[in-house]
Write a protein that holds these residues in place. Structure first.
Motif: not given
Length: 123
Positions: A2, A27, A31-33, A52, A98-100, A110, A112
């Motif tokens: 990402v 990405y 479900s990427v927040s 999200y 960003a995080r999954y 996080y 990224y």
């Protein structure tokens, strides 16, 4: 992998507005927040807003509620932070993250991060 690229920072007088953008690439749309954090020298990183990428509930720090809005354009893979009624205490380096998985207010959650964009609010 990402990748996040921020833009839109700058200098503004108190009461003014800025819109930060975070372009997301690489990405998988599951479900990427996304979150915006800010940090000033000598202080801990602070979560400003999170959501999200695909939609859902949002979080705002008490200090920005009613003034900042996080939004997303899925077609453009971009997350925005609209900042209104800016105050000198909003001056900071702002980071997109960003995080999954579910959104979090902890920076350590996080994986990224963008390079950061400076926001300076003068009185």
């Amino acid at each position: 992998q990402v990748q996040l690229v921020e833009s839109g920072g700058g200098s503004v007088q108190a009461g003014g507005s800025l819109r930060l953008s975070c372009a997301v690439s690489g990405y998988t749309p599951i479900s990427v927040s996304m979150a915006w954090f800010r940090q000033t020298p000598g202080k801990d990183r602070e979560a400003v807003a999170s959501t999200y990428l695909s939609g859902g509930s949002t979080y705002y720090a008490d200090s920005v509620k009613g003034r900042f809005t996080i939004s997303r354009d899925i077609a453009k893979n971009t997350v925005y932070l609209q900042m209104n009624s800016l105050k000198p205490e909003d001056t900071a380096m702002y980071y997109c993250a960003a995080r999954y998985g579910s959104a979090s207010n902890f920076g350590s959650a996080y994986n990224y991060w963008g390079q950061g964009t400076q926001v300076t609010v003068s009185s």
